[in-house]
Design a protein around this motif. Structure first.
Motif, PDB file in Angstrom:
ATOM      1  N   HIS A  91      49.686  50.825  36.035  1.00 37.86           N
ATOM      2  CA  HIS A  91      49.522  49.355  35.105  1.00 37.86           C
ATOM      3  C   HIS A  91      48.292  49.446  34.717  1.00 37.86           C
ATOM      4  O   HIS A  91      47.150  49.628  35.308  1.00 37.86           O
ATOM      5  N   GLU A  92      47.846  49.115  33.461  1.00 32.21           N
ATOM      6  CA  GLU A  92      46.754  48.378  33.068  1.00 32.21           C
ATOM      7  C   GLU A  92      46.565  46.970  33.508  1.00 32.21           C
ATOM      8  O   GLU A  92      47.473  46.194  33.645  1.00 32.21           O
ATOM      9  N   VAL A  93      45.362  46.629  33.749  1.00 32.58           N
ATOM     10  CA  VAL A  93      44.951  45.418  34.082  1.00 32.58           C
ATOM     11  C   VAL A  93      44.470  44.695  32.942  1.00 32.58           C
ATOM     12  O   VAL A  93      43.772  44.741  32.107  1.00 32.58           O
ATOM     13  N   LYS A  94      45.162  43.362  32.711  1.00 29.66           N
ATOM     14  CA  LYS A  94      45.129  42.501  31.759  1.00 29.66           C
ATOM     15  C   LYS A  94      44.021  41.274  32.109  1.00 29.66           C
ATOM     16  O   LYS A  94      43.156  41.100  30.990  1.00 29.66           O
ATOM     17  N   THR A  95      44.030  40.911  33.281  1.00 31.76           N
ATOM     18  CA  THR A  95      43.035  39.835  33.508  1.00 31.76           C
ATOM     19  C   THR A  95      42.538  40.135  35.119  1.00 31.76           C
ATOM     20  O   THR A  95      43.342  40.481  35.928  1.00 31.76           O
ATOM     21  N   VAL A  96      41.178  39.836  35.332  1.00 34.42           N
ATOM     22  CA  VAL A  96      40.405  39.907  36.587  1.00 34.42           C
ATOM     23  C   VAL A  96      40.050  38.496  37.094  1.00 34.42           C
ATOM     24  O   VAL A  96      39.353  37.937  36.107  1.00 34.42           O
ATOM     25  N   VAL A  97      40.641  38.172  38.358  1.00 32.04           N
ATOM     26  CA  VAL A  97      39.965  36.818  38.472  1.00 32.04           C
ATOM     27  C   VAL A  97      39.157  37.115  39.834  1.00 32.04           C
ATOM     28  O   VAL A  97      40.022  37.187  40.832  1.00 32.04           O
ATOM     29  N   GLN A 107      31.447  35.800  52.048  1.00 26.54           N
ATOM     30  CA  GLN A 107      32.426  35.130  52.520  1.00 26.54           C
ATOM     31  C   GLN A 107      33.471  34.911  51.613  1.00 26.54           C
ATOM     32  O   GLN A 107      34.641  34.400  52.097  1.00 26.54           O
ATOM     33  N   TYR A 108      33.306  35.187  50.254  1.00 23.34           N
ATOM     34  CA  TYR A 108      34.234  34.745  49.037  1.00 23.34           C
ATOM     35  C   TYR A 108      34.591  36.337  48.477  1.00 23.34           C
ATOM     36  O   TYR A 108      34.716  36.031  47.386  1.00 23.34           O
ATOM     37  N   ASP A 109      34.740  37.014  49.244  1.00 28.65           N
ATOM     38  CA  ASP A 109      35.054  38.231  48.792  1.00 28.65           C
ATOM     39  C   ASP A 109      36.450  38.669  48.428  1.00 28.65           C
ATOM     40  O   ASP A 109      37.122  39.371  49.394  1.00 28.65           O
ATOM     41  N   ILE A 110      36.842  38.138  47.447  1.00 28.12           N
ATOM     42  CA  ILE A 110      38.508  38.102  47.039  1.00 28.12           C
ATOM     43  C   ILE A 110      38.632  37.957  45.284  1.00 28.12           C
ATOM     44  O   ILE A 110      37.863  37.358  44.691  1.00 28.12           O
ATOM     45  N   ALA A 111      39.741  38.531  45.056  1.00 20.01           N
ATOM     46  CA  ALA A 111      40.055  39.001  43.739  1.00 20.01           C
ATOM     47  C   ALA A 111      41.455  39.070  43.270  1.00 20.01           C
ATOM     48  O   ALA A 111      42.030  39.857  44.188  1.00 20.01           O
TER      49      ALA A 111
END
Length: 244
Positions: A91-97, A107-111
């Motif tokens: 799968h290609e990646v369309k968007t990264v958040v 402590q906010y290590d999430i995507a």
């Protein structure tokens, strides 16, 4: 010589001013096909560098230290396989958040990664359940990933898993060189078992199969210090707001 602390980073993010990266699951066993169908491989130029977990047909979750938000088209996510060199759906990646506060604190290590094409669900690829409660200490959990099994070493071909125990984050904090927060989970069983290079973003699941954590950082590699994960329960609202 003092201990070297490392973040479970992909090589693409190694230039950040953070502890050094980690990668593999040490002391684990080879998973059977379909045993952990929520596991996914993040790849760059055909090479695995981080792990992710399937949330729904268009979304996988990983740690922010694994992503380059400016260049999502350079990444691929592979689902529905146990061996990173055999089979699977690309799968290609369309968007990264990535979490907006990650640059200020681990402590906010999430995507979240939104995929350009839907994941085909079958016995080899399934979405993971999300937790409904916080994770306490001394709970049984399982970690899966493709990280190396020795340090220094290479990424392994077969998906591996290891059963671990959680520990109190305050006790974990006392044993780590970097601060551990309430919205993180620590695991520790014994020296020789835990994270190493290539396991960044790897899923940590409870006995009921729910995703309780994703691998963030530790002290390389499985030397007897706790490994640290982003606690999924503490980011449920953020996940729901950003997965659409």
């Amino acid at each position: 010589m003092g201990k070297v602390a490392f973040v479970v980073l992909c090589s693409l993010a190694a230039a950040m001013a953070l502890p050094a990266k980690v990668g593999r699951i040490m002391g684990g066993d080879v998973a059977a096909p379909g045993q952990f169908p929520f596991s996914a491989s993040m790849q760059f130029d055909g090479y695995h560098y981080c792990s992710a977990t399937i949330l729904d047909e268009y979304t996988v979750i990983t740690v922010a230290n694994c992503v380059l938000t400016s260049f999502p088209t350079t990444m691929r996510v592979i689902t529905g396989m146990n061996r990173i060199t055999t089979g699977g759906e690309v799968h290609e990646v369309k968007t990264v958040v990535a979490h907006g506060r990650f640059a200020a604190s681990l402590q906010y290590d999430i995507a979240l990664l939104k995929l350009a094409t839907p994941i085909t669900f079958n016995e080899l690829a399934q979405p993971v359940k999300l937790p409904t409660a916080t994770t306490g200490s001394n709970e049984d959990v399982t970690l899966t990933g493709w990280g190396s099994t020795e340090y220094p070493g290479n990424i392994v071909d077969d998906l591996r898993y290891i059963d671990l125990k959680t520990m109190d984050y305050q006790k974990c904090n006392n044993r780590q060189s970097f601060q551990v927060f309430f919205n993180q989970i620590c695991t520790l069983t014994k020296s020789g078992e835990g994270l190493c290079q290539g396991d960044a973003g790897a899923p940590l699941v409870a006995k009921d199969g729910s995703l309780v954590g994703i691998a963030s950082w530790g002290t390389m590699c499985a030397v007897g210090d706790p490994d640290v994960y982003t606690s999924i329960y503490h980011f449920l609202d953020w996940i729901e707001e950003n997965r659409v």
